[in-house]
Design a protein around this motif. Structure first.
Motif, PDB file in Angstrom:
ATOM      1  N   LEU A   1       0.804  -1.222   0.000  1.00 52.67           N
ATOM      2  CA  LEU A   1       0.000   0.000   0.000  1.00 52.67           C
ATOM      3  C   LEU A   1       0.838   1.273   0.000  1.00 52.67           C
ATOM      4  CD1 LEU A   1      -2.799  -0.788   2.640  1.00 52.67           C
ATOM      5  CD2 LEU A   1      -3.033  -0.745   0.145  1.00 52.67           C
ATOM      6  N   VAL A   2       2.074   1.174   0.466  1.00 58.52           N
ATOM      7  CA  VAL A   2       2.892   2.366   0.712  1.00 58.52           C
ATOM      8  C   VAL A   2       4.099   2.405  -0.215  1.00 58.52           C
ATOM      9  CG1 VAL A   2       4.200   3.651   2.449  1.00 58.52           C
ATOM     10  CG2 VAL A   2       2.175   2.325   3.138  1.00 58.52           C
ATOM     11  N   SER A   3       4.267   3.513  -0.920  1.00 61.79           N
ATOM     12  CA  SER A   3       5.413   3.656  -1.817  1.00 61.79           C
ATOM     13  C   SER A   3       6.521   4.503  -1.205  1.00 61.79           C
ATOM     14  CB  SER A   3       4.973   4.298  -3.140  1.00 61.79           C
ATOM     15  OG  SER A   3       4.452   5.603  -2.921  1.00 61.79           O
ATOM     16  N   ASN A   4       6.169   5.327  -0.211  1.00 58.48           N
ATOM     17  CA  ASN A   4       7.149   6.282   0.302  1.00 58.48           C
ATOM     18  C   ASN A   4       6.628   6.858   1.607  1.00 58.48           C
ATOM     19  OD1 ASN A   4       9.428   8.001   0.271  1.00 58.48           O
ATOM     20  ND2 ASN A   4       8.322   9.604  -0.812  1.00 58.48           N
ATOM     21  N   ILE A   5       7.530   7.083   2.570  1.00 62.69           N
ATOM     22  CA  ILE A   5       7.126   7.764   3.800  1.00 62.69           C
ATOM     23  C   ILE A   5       8.095   8.901   4.079  1.00 62.69           C
ATOM     24  CG2 ILE A   5       5.979   5.769   4.821  1.00 62.69           C
ATOM     25  CD1 ILE A   5       8.426   5.320   6.573  1.00 62.69           C
ATOM     26  N   VAL A   6       7.551   9.986   4.606  1.00 62.28           N
ATOM     27  CA  VAL A   6       8.342  11.141   5.024  1.00 62.28           C
ATOM     28  C   VAL A   6       7.919  11.467   6.447  1.00 62.28           C
ATOM     29  CG1 VAL A   6       9.006  13.522   4.559  1.00 62.28           C
ATOM     30  CG2 VAL A   6       8.370  12.018   2.653  1.00 62.28           C
ATOM     31  N   THR A   7       8.847  11.368   7.384  1.00 61.45           N
ATOM     32  CA  THR A   7       8.537  11.658   8.776  1.00 61.45           C
ATOM     33  C   THR A   7       9.101  13.018   9.161  1.00 61.45           C
ATOM     34  OG1 THR A   7      10.532  10.570   9.619  1.00 61.45           O
ATOM     35  CG2 THR A   7       8.569   9.198   9.323  1.00 61.45           C
ATOM     36  N   MET A   8       8.402  13.725  10.042  1.00 64.53           N
ATOM     37  CA  MET A   8       8.834  15.048  10.482  1.00 64.53           C
ATOM     38  C   MET A   8       8.843  15.081  12.006  1.00 64.53           C
ATOM     39  SD  MET A   8       6.553  17.437   7.903  1.00 64.53           S
ATOM     40  CE  MET A   8       4.988  16.841   8.589  1.00 64.53           C
ATOM     41  N   GLY A   9      10.028  15.146  12.585  1.00 63.81           N
ATOM     42  CA  GLY A   9      10.131  15.208  14.033  1.00 63.81           C
ATOM     43  C   GLY A   9       9.517  14.004  14.720  1.00 63.81           C
ATOM     44  N   SER A  10       9.703  12.832  14.153  1.00 65.99           N
ATOM     45  CA  SER A  10       9.120  11.596  14.694  1.00 65.99           C
ATOM     46  C   SER A  10      10.180  10.829  15.484  1.00 65.99           C
ATOM     47  CB  SER A  10       8.576  10.720  13.560  1.00 65.99           C
ATOM     48  OG  SER A  10       7.606  11.418  12.802  1.00 65.99           O
ATOM     49  N   PRO A  11      10.054  10.741  16.812  1.00 65.63           N
ATOM     50  CA  PRO A  11      11.092  10.102  17.649  1.00 65.63           C
ATOM     51  C   PRO A  11      11.008   8.581  17.633  1.00 65.63           C
ATOM     52  CG  PRO A  11       9.309  10.859  19.030  1.00 65.63           C
ATOM     53  CD  PRO A  11       8.966  11.301  17.626  1.00 65.63           C
ATOM     54  N   MET A  12      11.245   7.998  16.479  1.00 66.04           N
ATOM     55  CA  MET A  12      11.069   6.555  16.305  1.00 66.04           C
ATOM     56  C   MET A  12      12.032   5.729  17.147  1.00 66.04           C
ATOM     57  SD  MET A  12      10.596   6.891  12.192  1.00 66.04           S
ATOM     58  CE  MET A  12      11.768   8.249  12.194  1.00 66.04           C
ATOM     59  N   LEU A  13      13.222   6.259  17.384  1.00 61.87           N
ATOM     60  CA  LEU A  13      14.215   5.500  18.140  1.00 61.87           C
ATOM     61  C   LEU A  13      13.948   5.535  19.642  1.00 61.87           C
ATOM     62  CD1 LEU A  13      17.500   6.535  16.286  1.00 61.87           C
ATOM     63  CD2 LEU A  13      15.866   4.732  15.722  1.00 61.87           C
ATOM     64  N   ALA A  14      13.183   6.534  20.093  1.00 63.85           N
ATOM     65  CA  ALA A  14      12.905   6.673  21.524  1.00 63.85           C
ATOM     66  C   ALA A  14      11.610   7.464  21.709  1.00 63.85           C
ATOM     67  CB  ALA A  14      14.066   7.369  22.233  1.00 63.85           C
ATOM     68  N   PRO A  15      10.466   6.809  21.560  1.00 62.68           N
ATOM     69  CA  PRO A  15       9.181   7.522  21.682  1.00 62.68           C
ATOM     70  C   PRO A  15       8.991   8.212  23.023  1.00 62.68           C
ATOM     71  CG  PRO A  15       8.874   5.343  20.719  1.00 62.68           C
ATOM     72  CD  PRO A  15      10.289   5.396  21.203  1.00 62.68           C
ATOM     73  N   GLY A  16       9.684   7.733  24.045  1.00 61.30           N
ATOM     74  CA  GLY A  16       9.542   8.347  25.365  1.00 61.30           C
ATOM     75  C   GLY A  16      10.398   9.574  25.575  1.00 61.30           C
ATOM     76  N   ALA A  17      11.232   9.926  24.598  1.00 57.75           N
ATOM     77  CA  ALA A  17      12.115  11.087  24.729  1.00 57.75           C
ATOM     78  C   ALA A  17      11.373  12.358  24.348  1.00 57.75           C
ATOM     79  CB  ALA A  17      13.360  10.898  23.863  1.00 57.75           C
ATOM     80  N   HIS A  18      10.351  12.681  25.126  1.00 55.45           N
ATOM     81  CA  HIS A  18       9.554  13.860  24.817  1.00 55.45           C
ATOM     82  C   HIS A  18       9.453  14.785  26.030  1.00 55.45           C
ATOM     83  CE1 HIS A  18       6.280  10.759  25.875  1.00 55.45           C
ATOM     84  NE2 HIS A  18       6.447  11.515  26.943  1.00 55.45           N
ATOM     85  N   HIS A  19       8.981  15.980  25.789  1.00 56.16           N
ATOM     86  CA  HIS A  19       8.903  17.033  26.803  1.00 56.16           C
ATOM     87  C   HIS A  19       7.979  16.617  27.946  1.00 56.16           C
ATOM     88  CE1 HIS A  19       7.991  21.033  28.502  1.00 56.16           C
ATOM     89  NE2 HIS A  19       9.190  21.348  28.064  1.00 56.16           N
ATOM     90  N   PRO A  20       8.262  17.056  29.180  1.00 62.37           N
ATOM     91  CA  PRO A  20       7.412  16.707  30.325  1.00 62.37           C
ATOM     92  C   PRO A  20       5.944  17.073  30.142  1.00 62.37           C
ATOM     93  CG  PRO A  20       9.482  17.632  31.098  1.00 62.37           C
ATOM     94  CD  PRO A  20       9.487  17.771  29.603  1.00 62.37           C
ATOM     95  N   SER A  21       5.662  18.113  29.362  1.00 61.00           N
ATOM     96  CA  SER A  21       4.261  18.485  29.138  1.00 61.00           C
ATOM     97  C   SER A  21       3.510  17.389  28.385  1.00 61.00           C
ATOM     98  CB  SER A  21       4.180  19.804  28.358  1.00 61.00           C
ATOM     99  OG  SER A  21       4.794  19.679  27.080  1.00 61.00           O
ATOM    100  N   LEU A  22       4.200  16.716  27.461  1.00 60.02           N
ATOM    101  CA  LEU A  22       3.571  15.599  26.754  1.00 60.02           C
ATOM    102  C   LEU A  22       3.400  14.412  27.685  1.00 60.02           C
ATOM    103  CD1 LEU A  22       3.978  17.229  24.147  1.00 60.02           C
ATOM    104  CD2 LEU A  22       4.625  15.093  23.034  1.00 60.02           C
ATOM    105  N   ALA A  23       4.380  14.214  28.569  1.00 61.48           N
ATOM    106  CA  ALA A  23       4.267  13.128  29.540  1.00 61.48           C
ATOM    107  C   ALA A  23       3.029  13.332  30.408  1.00 61.48           C
ATOM    108  CB  ALA A  23       5.528  13.070  30.406  1.00 61.48           C
ATOM    109  N   ALA A  24       2.783  14.582  30.797  1.00 60.07           N
ATOM    110  CA  ALA A  24       1.604  14.879  31.607  1.00 60.07           C
ATOM    111  C   ALA A  24       0.324  14.617  30.826  1.00 60.07           C
ATOM    112  CB  ALA A  24       1.649  16.331  32.077  1.00 60.07           C
ATOM    113  N   SER A  25       0.349  14.920  29.535  1.00 60.04           N
ATOM    114  CA  SER A  25      -0.825  14.682  28.693  1.00 60.04           C
ATOM    115  C   SER A  25      -1.105  13.190  28.560  1.00 60.04           C
ATOM    116  CB  SER A  25      -0.606  15.289  27.300  1.00 60.04           C
ATOM    117  OG  SER A  25      -0.426  16.687  27.377  1.00 60.04           O
ATOM    118  N   VAL A  26      -0.037  12.398  28.406  1.00 60.17           N
ATOM    119  CA  VAL A  26      -0.190  10.944  28.325  1.00 60.17           C
ATOM    120  C   VAL A  26      -0.793  10.409  29.621  1.00 60.17           C
ATOM    121  CG1 VAL A  26       1.051   8.759  28.200  1.00 60.17           C
ATOM    122  CG2 VAL A  26       1.636  10.607  26.630  1.00 60.17           C
TER     123      VAL A  26
END
Length: 278
Positions: free
Chosen positions: A147-172
């Motif tokens: 189904l997929v021929s190409n993907i373009v990711t923008m600021g996607s922390p694929m290697l470490a999804p948990g490496a995000h700002h504390p505000s996002l942690a609070a939202s989770v």
């Protein structure tokens, strides 16, 4: 500091959450939005001054679906969608009103959307994903290369999804608590610490199949995620200068996305054979 709800494997050694003060870098999103507005005005003037017959012909390529990031909906990528259409690409919405639910359910929904577009257009589909949207794109590309021929990711922390700002942690944490309280359609504990989280993370680490393009855009100015987690070693990495939020509309990022998208549909005809989706 990371979310107390998040599984440890989502924050591997070598990566770190941005500091609380890092979010100040996101203020540049205002300038990036202004940069988009200025370019749009200039392009409109140029288009009006150019005779219709002299305008460049639309470029042809596989259809493009844009997938928003965590807590966001399709509207956040509307400006990028408009700009890509002006470049000759056929764009589609993901039909996500808010990316706040189970990641596996979101992936299944997106996969169904891709099947619909592929059937309609008779070709595979390109995916442009912002942040979490890019992580979903990578997982689907692994599972459904038909189904997929190409993907373009923008600021996607694929290697470490948990490496995000504390505000996002609070939202989770908030989403998980609301899910436990019985509110449906929200990210649950399984999505961030259980089998669901492990499967999503595992899929995002598998090699992208041959014949599927992969470009990862990242910015050292990112104040929301660790930019190092966005540089997938299996992708063509492209550095941009933008805030995490501004990647959705900064014209320089849009140019980078346009350069990464396929402009021909050769060898892209697809016979949809629904694959396994959790």
């Amino acid at each position: 500091m990371t979310s107390s709800t998040l599984a440890d494997f989502l924050l591997p050694e070598g990566f770190a959450c941005p500091t609380p003060a890092a979010v100040l870098r996101e203020s540049s999103a205002v300038l990036e939005a202004g940069r988009f507005a200025l370019r749009a005005v200039g392009e409109r003037r140029t288009r009006r001054a150019t005779p219709y017959a002299a305008r460049p012909a639309a470029r042809h390529g596989d259809p493009v679906i844009l997938v928003p990031g965590f807590l966001a909906g399709d509207g956040t990528l509307a400006l990028m969608s408009r700009a890509l259409r002006a470049q000759g690409f056929r764009t589609y919405r993901s039909q996500m009103h808010a990316n706040i639910g189970c990641t596996l359910n979101a992936a299944a929904q997106l996969e169904s959307r891709l099947e619909s577009i592929a059937m309609r257009r008779g070709s595979r589909v390109q995916i442009v994903g912002h942040s979490l949207g890019g992580m979903l794109a990578r997982g689907i590309a692994v599972r459904r290369p038909d189904l997929v021929s190409n993907i373009v990711t923008m600021g996607s922390p694929m290697l470490a999804p948990g490496a995000h700002h504390p505000s996002l942690a609070a939202s989770v944490d908030l989403l998980v608590r609301l899910s436990r309280a019985g509110i449906p359609g929200l990210m649950s504990h399984e999505c961030v610490a259980g089998a669901c989280a492990r499967q999503s993370f595992s899929e995002s680490r598998q090699p992208v199949p041959p014949g599927v393009g992969f470009t990862a855009l990242y910015s050292r100015r990112d104040g929301i995620v660790d930019w190092r987690a966005c540089v997938d070693p299996l992708a063509r990495a492209v550095e941009v200068t933008a805030s995490h939020l501004g990647m959705a509309f900064d014209p320089r990022v849009i140019d980078a996305v346009g350069d990464a998208l396929l402009r021909t549909s050769e060898s892209s005809a697809v016979e949809v054979d629904r694959g396994k989706s959790a």
